[in-house]
Design an enzyme around this catalytic site. Structure first.
Site, short mmCIF file in Angstrom:
data_model
loop_
_atom_site.label_atom_id
_atom_site.label_comp_id
_atom_site.label_asym_id
_atom_site.label_seq_id
_atom_site.Cartn_x
_atom_site.Cartn_y
_atom_site.Cartn_z
N GLU A 82 0.82 -1.21 0.00
CA GLU A 82 0.00 0.00 0.00
C GLU A 82 0.86 1.26 0.00
O GLU A 82 0.39 2.35 0.34
CB GLU A 82 -0.97 -0.01 1.18
CG GLU A 82 -1.92 -1.21 1.10
CD GLU A 82 -3.19 -1.04 1.92
OE1 GLU A 82 -3.35 -0.01 2.60
OE2 GLU A 82 -4.03 -1.95 1.84
N LYS A 87 -15.97 -1.34 1.88
CA LYS A 87 -15.21 -1.62 0.66
C LYS A 87 -16.22 -2.08 -0.39
O LYS A 87 -16.80 -3.18 -0.24
CB LYS A 87 -14.21 -2.76 0.92
CG LYS A 87 -13.05 -2.41 1.85
CD LYS A 87 -12.31 -3.70 2.24
CE LYS A 87 -10.95 -3.42 2.85
NZ LYS A 87 -10.38 -4.66 3.48
P1 PGA Z 1 -6.88 -6.10 1.77
O1 PGA Z 1 -6.38 -5.22 2.98
O2 PGA Z 1 -7.34 -5.20 0.69
O3 PGA Z 1 -5.66 -6.91 1.40
O4 PGA Z 1 -8.00 -6.96 2.30
C1 PGA Z 1 -7.00 -4.03 3.38
C2 PGA Z 1 -7.57 -4.16 4.76
O5 PGA Z 1 -7.49 -5.24 5.38
O6 PGA Z 1 -8.16 -3.20 5.27
ZN ZN Z 2 -8.63 -4.43 7.21
#
Ligand code: PGA
Ligand code: ZN
Length: 427
Positions: A204, A336
């Site tokens: 990230e 998300k």
């Molecule tokens: P991921 O991580 O996109 O790999 O699931 C982001 C998070 O856990 O917030």
């Molecule tokens: Zn997370």
């Protein structure tokens, strides 16, 4: 009116295939989107469709792309792209499975987002305005910014996945980002001073140092904040994403591999309470695993006053959030869009959370693309907080840059959420 879809196989920021989609309207307007993909995905998330076989180590998405261009194209041609609810309902019904595994949540989300963008373009308004419901001014979110990565995003050097800076004292979004960038630089300096220089970046865009313990990452974040000339706790607080689903065992014990320790849920909560006593931690994400409702209940009681943020726990699911609200577990929701597959459901979860007094954090995935629509969703949906990774790597800065531009451009017409967006009262 939607006249057709074009779809292709693109790449995400980890170099893995992802779905791209363009929605075309009769007036000539178009909208395109590419979708993100997680590495530490929860078991209850909507399912991406991947090809298997030799291409890209089985990660290809040609079948999902074919579904967009074929079945989905046939089913949604003629729909009004500005009627997101009807479109998303049609997509869900067409798939016919609860987790969208038949057509693929990656296929479905690409259409949902591209249609929103096309509809906004047709109306001649930016996306944030098209998705707003008139309940308030455009709201620039408080950012939580990745500084140090561990877990699945950084070769599991330490167990906790994400150590983030929350520039709670900043007066604007732009100032918050500048402070976060300074903390990142300060943390890199601190690592170098300890003989742990980091030249490479984690998934990230943050630092991925080899550290002896999880606590040492907290030390470096505090020291980095001080090196940046900012006050830990007053100017910049800490958020952590423990991502505990990643290290829970089938017997319910939590394995801190980096420290060679095995903890019960209660002992893990004790550990987190200790960390909160020693460091200015404002927000804890996934402190317990996705199905450890009892452990979550304990942590919610013991760390009341902190923001307790459910990611794998809620997976942007109205049903799982309803259970959380019912059992009074957590006090904030990570949202998300690709966990649920459509903008309509993600939006509904934001509303459901706000109605119950839970905070919301709109979130990117560890596998991202150069798209910036997530920024507009945060502003239009008034989520209050956003998490998209660190202050470098273009798939991260695409989102920050869109927000920086919107803050500049909107001026007095927008609000900045600031620290009031956080759930909890500490410190
Ligand atoms: P991921 O991580 O996109 O790999 O699931 C982001 C998070 O856990 O917030
Ligand atoms: Zn997370």
């Amino acid at each position: 009116t939607i006249t057709g879809l074009f779809a292709w196989e693109a790449l995400d920021s980890r170099g893995r295939p992802t779905v791209g989609c363009e929605v075309r309207l009769d007036g000539g307007a178009t909208g395109s989107a590419t979708v993100p993909s997680g590495a530490s995905t929860g078991r209850h998330e909507a399912r991406e469709l991947r090809d298997g076989g030799p291409r890209y180590g089985g990660q290809g998405v040609r079948r999902a792309v074919a579904h967009v261009a074929g079945e989905i194209n046939d089913a949604i041609r003629g729909l009004d792209s500005t009627d997101q609810a009807t479109l998303d309902e049609r997509l869900r019904a067409l798939d016919g499975t609860a987790d969208l595994h038949r057509l693929g949540a990656n296929a479905v989300l690409s259409v949902s987002v591209a249609a929103a963008l096309a509809g906004a373009r047709q109306r001649g308004v930016p996306l944030f305005e098209a998705v707003a419901d008139g309940s308030g001014a455009p709201l620039l979110p408080l950012p939580m910014v990745n500084i140090i990565s561990g877990g699945a995003h950084s070769g599991r050097s330490i167990d906790v996945q994400d150590f983030l800076a929350v520039p709670l004292g900043a007066a604007s979004f732009a100032e918050a980002i500048e402070w976060a960038a300074r903390v990142r630089a300060g943390a890199a300096e601190e690592l170098a001073a300890r003989g742990l220089p980091v030249a490479l970046v984690a998934d990230e865009g943050g630092l991925g140092p080899l550290l002896p313990t999880n606590r040492s990452a907290l030390d470096i974040l505090v020291a980095g904040t001080e090196r940046a000339g900012l006050r830990p706790g007053a100017d910049v607080g800490i958020a952590i994403d423990i991502a505990a689903t990643q290290f829970v065992r089938a017997d319910g014990r939590y394995v801190l591999a980096a420290e060679s320790r095995e903890l019960t849920a209660g002992e893990l909560v004790d550990e987190l309470v200790d960390w909160c006593a020693s460091y200015p931690i404002l927000s804890l994400e996934d402190p317990l695993a996705e199905d450890d409702w009892a452990g979550w209940q304990t942590v919610t009681e013991r760390l009341a006053g902190r923001q307790l943020l459910g990611d794998d726990l809620f997976v942007t699911s109205p049903d799982r959030l309803a259970r959380g609200l019912d059992e009074q577990v957590a006090n904030a929701v990570l949202v998300k869009p690709n966990q649920t597959g459509t903008l309509t459901t993600a939006r509904a979860v934001v509303r459901q959370a706000h109605a119950a007094g839970y905070a919301t954090v709109l979130s990117a995935r560890s596998g991202e693309t150069e798209d910036d629509w997530l920024a507009d969703l945060a502003v239009g949906w008034r989520t209050g907080q956003i998490k998209v990774g660190s202050t470098m790597r273009s798939e991260r800065t695409a989102k920050w840059n869109r927000l920086l531009r919107l803050e500049s451009e909107l001026g007095d017409r927008a609000e900045y959420a600031g620290q009031a967006a956080l759930s909890g009262t500490a410190p």
